[in-house]
Design an enzyme around this catalytic site. Structure first.
Site, PDB file in Angstrom:
ATOM      1  N   ALA A  58       0.821  -1.221   0.000  1.00 21.06           N
ATOM      2  CA  ALA A  58       0.000   0.000   0.000  1.00 21.06           C
ATOM      3  C   ALA A  58       0.857   1.274   0.000  1.00 21.06           C
ATOM      4  O   ALA A  58       1.999   1.267   0.455  1.00 21.06           O
ATOM      5  CB  ALA A  58      -0.925  -0.017   1.217  1.00 21.06           C
TER       6      ALA A  58
ATOM      7  N   PHE B 264       1.271   5.673   0.839  1.00 20.96           N
ATOM      8  CA  PHE B 264       1.093   6.488   2.055  1.00 20.96           C
ATOM      9  C   PHE B 264      -0.166   7.352   2.029  1.00 20.96           C
ATOM     10  O   PHE B 264      -0.597   7.856   3.056  1.00 20.96           O
ATOM     11  CB  PHE B 264       2.323   7.391   2.275  1.00 20.96           C
ATOM     12  CG  PHE B 264       2.310   8.635   1.427  1.00 20.96           C
ATOM     13  CD1 PHE B 264       1.612   9.762   1.841  1.00 20.96           C
ATOM     14  CD2 PHE B 264       2.972   8.685   0.210  1.00 20.96           C
ATOM     15  CE1 PHE B 264       1.569  10.926   1.056  1.00 20.96           C
ATOM     16  CE2 PHE B 264       2.934   9.815  -0.590  1.00 20.96           C
ATOM     17  CZ  PHE B 264       2.225  10.932  -0.156  1.00 20.96           C
TER      18      PHE B 264
ATOM     19  N   LYS C  71       1.418  -5.394   3.483  1.00 19.86           N
ATOM     20  CA  LYS C  71       2.539  -4.507   3.808  1.00 19.86           C
ATOM     21  C   LYS C  71       2.059  -3.075   3.624  1.00 19.86           C
ATOM     22  O   LYS C  71       1.981  -2.566   2.512  1.00 19.86           O
ATOM     23  CB  LYS C  71       3.753  -4.762   2.909  1.00 19.86           C
ATOM     24  CG  LYS C  71       4.988  -4.026   3.444  1.00 19.86           C
ATOM     25  CD  LYS C  71       6.049  -3.761   2.432  1.00 19.86           C
ATOM     26  CE  LYS C  71       5.837  -2.486   1.670  1.00 19.86           C
ATOM     27  NZ  LYS C  71       5.901  -1.235   2.466  1.00 19.86           N
TER      28      LYS C  71
ATOM     29  N   GLU D 291       5.377   2.133   4.835  1.00 22.25           N
ATOM     30  CA  GLU D 291       6.224   2.278   6.023  1.00 22.25           C
ATOM     31  C   GLU D 291       6.122   3.690   6.618  1.00 22.25           C
ATOM     32  O   GLU D 291       6.567   3.947   7.719  1.00 22.25           O
ATOM     33  CB  GLU D 291       7.684   1.932   5.687  1.00 22.25           C
ATOM     34  CG  GLU D 291       8.396   2.861   4.696  1.00 22.25           C
ATOM     35  CD  GLU D 291       8.044   2.587   3.223  1.00 22.25           C
ATOM     36  OE1 GLU D 291       7.074   1.849   2.956  1.00 22.25           O
ATOM     37  OE2 GLU D 291       8.747   3.146   2.349  1.00 22.25           O
ATOM     38  N   ARG D 292       5.506   4.611   5.845  1.00 18.17           N
ATOM     39  CA  ARG D 292       5.401   5.988   6.347  1.00 18.17           C
ATOM     40  C   ARG D 292       4.144   6.194   7.185  1.00 18.17           C
ATOM     41  O   ARG D 292       4.067   7.128   7.968  1.00 18.17           O
ATOM     42  CB  ARG D 292       5.441   6.960   5.175  1.00 18.17           C
ATOM     43  CG  ARG D 292       6.791   6.864   4.462  1.00 18.17           C
ATOM     44  CD  ARG D 292       6.958   7.954   3.470  1.00 18.17           C
ATOM     45  NE  ARG D 292       6.520   7.552   2.146  1.00 18.17           N
ATOM     46  CZ  ARG D 292       6.645   8.308   1.068  1.00 18.17           C
ATOM     47  NH1 ARG D 292       7.172   9.506   1.184  1.00 18.17           N
ATOM     48  NH2 ARG D 292       6.255   7.886  -0.102  1.00 18.17           N
TER      49      ARG D 292
ATOM     50  N   SER E 121       3.324   4.412  -6.725  1.00 19.25           N
ATOM     51  CA  SER E 121       3.918   5.122  -7.865  1.00 19.25           C
ATOM     52  C   SER E 121       4.181   4.176  -9.035  1.00 19.25           C
ATOM     53  O   SER E 121       4.259   2.956  -8.873  1.00 19.25           O
ATOM     54  CB  SER E 121       5.241   5.744  -7.424  1.00 19.25           C
ATOM     55  OG  SER E 121       6.139   4.692  -7.084  1.00 19.25           O
TER      56      SER E 121
ATOM     57  N   CYS F  86      -4.359  10.227  -5.822  1.00 20.13           N
ATOM     58  CA  CYS F  86      -4.129   9.773  -7.198  1.00 20.13           C
ATOM     59  C   CYS F  86      -5.228  10.294  -8.112  1.00 20.13           C
ATOM     60  O   CYS F  86      -5.085  10.303  -9.319  1.00 20.13           O
ATOM     61  CB  CYS F  86      -4.073   8.263  -7.270  1.00 20.13           C
ATOM     62  SG  CYS F  86      -5.647   7.526  -6.890  1.00 20.13           S
TER      63      CYS F  86
ATOM     64  N   GLU G 146       3.847  13.675 -12.520  1.00 20.42           N
ATOM     65  CA  GLU G 146       2.810  13.786 -11.482  1.00 20.42           C
ATOM     66  C   GLU G 146       3.417  14.626 -10.350  1.00 20.42           C
ATOM     67  O   GLU G 146       4.474  14.272  -9.804  1.00 20.42           O
ATOM     68  CB  GLU G 146       2.469  12.382 -10.964  1.00 20.42           C
ATOM     69  CG  GLU G 146       1.405  12.389  -9.886  1.00 20.42           C
ATOM     70  CD  GLU G 146       1.115  10.979  -9.339  1.00 20.42           C
ATOM     71  OE1 GLU G 146       2.042  10.156  -9.249  1.00 20.42           O
ATOM     72  OE2 GLU G 146      -0.046  10.736  -8.982  1.00 20.42           O
TER      73      GLU G 146
END
Ligand code: NAD
Length: 512
Positions: free
Chosen positions: A170, A172, A196, A199-200, A249, A304, A404
């Site tokens: 996934a 952030f 998962k 991590e942010r 991304s 997004c 982007e």
């Protein structure tokens, strides 16, 4: 202030379970039904984007921990896939109620780690909750098909069956919604799941895992690991994992699609975007300008489906000064502050990148109509803030058009006709979402039929389909052949599929 991910108590009045995140320093792994401290020697700091203070630490799970998590998923699959569909449905019915009861607590954890305003954070949970609610209709969704007498004395039946261990990776920007796009649908079908989170922003996913356990999901049906590249490679390579859902991304998504597919897995990658909003001169001006401002700058542009590129057709270019005035009126502040419209970006690196893309536009001859780079937020001087920014006179060859930006920046192009605008949109490599603003039915129909983008709004700026449909980003925004969570819209050669939203309302607010 370091804080925990998991604490539950029973509400004294309602008797409901409440979840809070307070006072331990590390984010746990969730392995085989237990929240365990990682033995890793590698940890990452998690920052509050409004202050850049370290608020927790997340481990990069060790190889042994990741193996334990996937083994747990594999063991649990044997009984979970045989558990009655009604039992699985009941768990998700309880789960949706727990999420509903705790939206505010989940939203607080999102705002703290991700930075978005509390209202946006609640929207983040709400859109994920809708997928959980959709998962509760699994008893109808999993019906197979039959065709009797396909030849003499022979009938055909099809079943929908779980495939095994599935994994989700996934991003952030939606710490609740996107994990909830992933494991509820996978699990309710009888698959087990390895998640998962980014991590942010891992805390919200841990709260969601705890709630699922409390809703009755058996040990091992959901495991959560943390990490970066090594964890991603592990997921792409482990033979027990049969399918991967990725959102993030293009750089990561294309890599994961290729590596996972090479290993024989089913992979779906939802990736980056450059969403265009075409404004026709006959549009309802008031409504259109409000929609543009909300969709370009809401969640600090870190969506997004942000409408980051406006194409003003013909006389609509005269509305630009008014658009700038409305953007100026937005309040930039920490996401938990009352009245905040635009929160901080996720990291100082993200802020610097956004600022340098703004500068690239200036250097290449665009016109900076509103510059948010030097915004000061009282009391949050160390935060990663960029104020609403509008860049006019942009052309397709400019870097700020090609990349982007993922920040509160609206770039503006001009076109002489609807045909010119459609050409611009179709020449852009991304195909996540787009919108047209018009009161002319013929223009709306032409746009929705000729534009090659997976999700189209007519007077709807952020046309994210509800979960009974699916998220149908296309072209450079998607790799794979099955879309997320809903009814499958499979792109077939030369047949163009898109989700179209049409609003005839004069007032309309962005959906996420
Ligand atoms: P990201 O790609 O940096 O991270 C996403 C996940 O991939 C994280 O779990 C991260 O650990 C992992 N990752 C990051 N870099 C990697 C690499 N080089 N190799 C392997 N794994 C890697 O994305 P992000 O910054 O967290 O999210 C923002 C992006 O996500 C934007 O491009 C946005 O458009 C996109 N996004 C797309 C959708 C969609 O549905 N199309 C939805 C939300 C976000």
């Amino acid at each position: 202030a370091l804080r925990s991910v998991l604490r539950t108590k029973v509400h004294p009045k309602t008797g409901r379970l409440c979840y809070s995140s307070s006072s331990v320093s590390t984010v746990k792994l969730f392995i085989d039904g237990k929240f365990v401290e990682s033995k890793s020697s590698e940890w990452l700091d998690i920052h509050n984007p409004a202050t850049n203070e370290v608020i927790a630490r997340v481990p990069k799970a060790t190889q042994e921990e990741m193996l334990a998590a996937v083994d747990s998923c594999s063991r649990a699959f044997r009984s979970w896939s045989e558990t009655s569909i009604l039992s699985r449905q009941q768990i998700f019915l309880r789960y949706q109620q727990l999420i509903k009861d705790n939206i505010k607590e989940l939203a607080k954890s999102i705002t703290l780690e991700q930075g978005k305003t509390l209202a946006d954070a609640e929207g983040d949970v709400f859109r994920g909750l809708q997928v959980v609610e959709h998962a509760c209709s699994i008893t109808s969704l999993m019906l197979g098909e039959t065709l009797p007498s396909i030849t003499k004395d022979m009938d055909t039946y099809t079943y929908r069956l779980p495939i095994g261990v599935c994994a989700g990776i996934a991003p952030f920007n939606f710490p609740a919604m996107i994990p909830l796009w992933m494991f509820p649908m996978g699990m309710v079908c009888g698959n087990t799941y390895l998640l998962k989170p980014s991590e942010r922003v891992p805390t919200c996913a841990m709260l969601l895992a705890k709630m699922l356990q409390d809703a009755g999901a058996p040990d091992g049906t959901l495991n959560v690991i943390h990490g970066q590249h090594a964890a991603v490679n592990f997921i792409c390579d482990h033979p027990a994992i049969k399918a991967i859902s990725f959102v993030g991304s293009n750089q990561a998504g294309e890599y994961i699609y290729e590596r996972g597919s090479k290993n024989g897995k089913r992979v779906q990658s939802n990736m980056g975007a450059k969403n265009h909003g075409v404004v026709m001169p006959d549009a309802n001006k008031e409504n259109t300008l409000n929609q543009l401002v909300g969709a370009a700058f809401g969640a600090a542009g870190q969506r997004c489906m942000a409408l980051s590129t406006a194409i003003l057709v013909g006389e609509a270019r005269r509305w630009l000064p008014e658009l700038v005035e409305r953007a100026k009126a937005l309040r930039v502040n920490a996401g938990d502050q009352p009245g905040a419209d635009v929160g901080p970006l996720i990291s100082p690196q993200a802020r610097d990148r956004v600022c340098s893309l703004i500068q690239s536009g200036v250097d290449e001859g665009a016109q900076l109509l509103l510059d948010g780079r030097n915004v000061k937020v009282k009391g949050y001087e160390n935060g990663n803030f960029v104020g609403p920014t509008i860049i006019g006179n942009v052309t397709p060859r400019m870097k700020c058009y090609k990349e982007e930006i993922f920040g509160p920046v609206l770039i503006v192009l001009e076109a002489d006709s609807l045909d010119d605008a459609i050409r611009l949109v179709n020449n852009n490599p991304y195909g996540n979402g787009t919108a047209i603003f018009t009161t002319n039915g013929a223009a709306a129909r032409k746009y929705t039929h000729e534009v090659d983008v997976g999700q189209i709004g007519v007077n709807v700026p952020i046309p994210v389909p509800l979960p009974m449909f699916s998220f149908t980003g296309s072209r450079g925004s998607f790799r794979g052949d099955t879309n997320f969570y809903g009814k499958q819209v499979r792109p077939v050669l030369h047949i163009f599929c898109a989700s179209v939203w049409v609003s005839t309302a004069s007032e309309n607010s962005p959906i996420t």
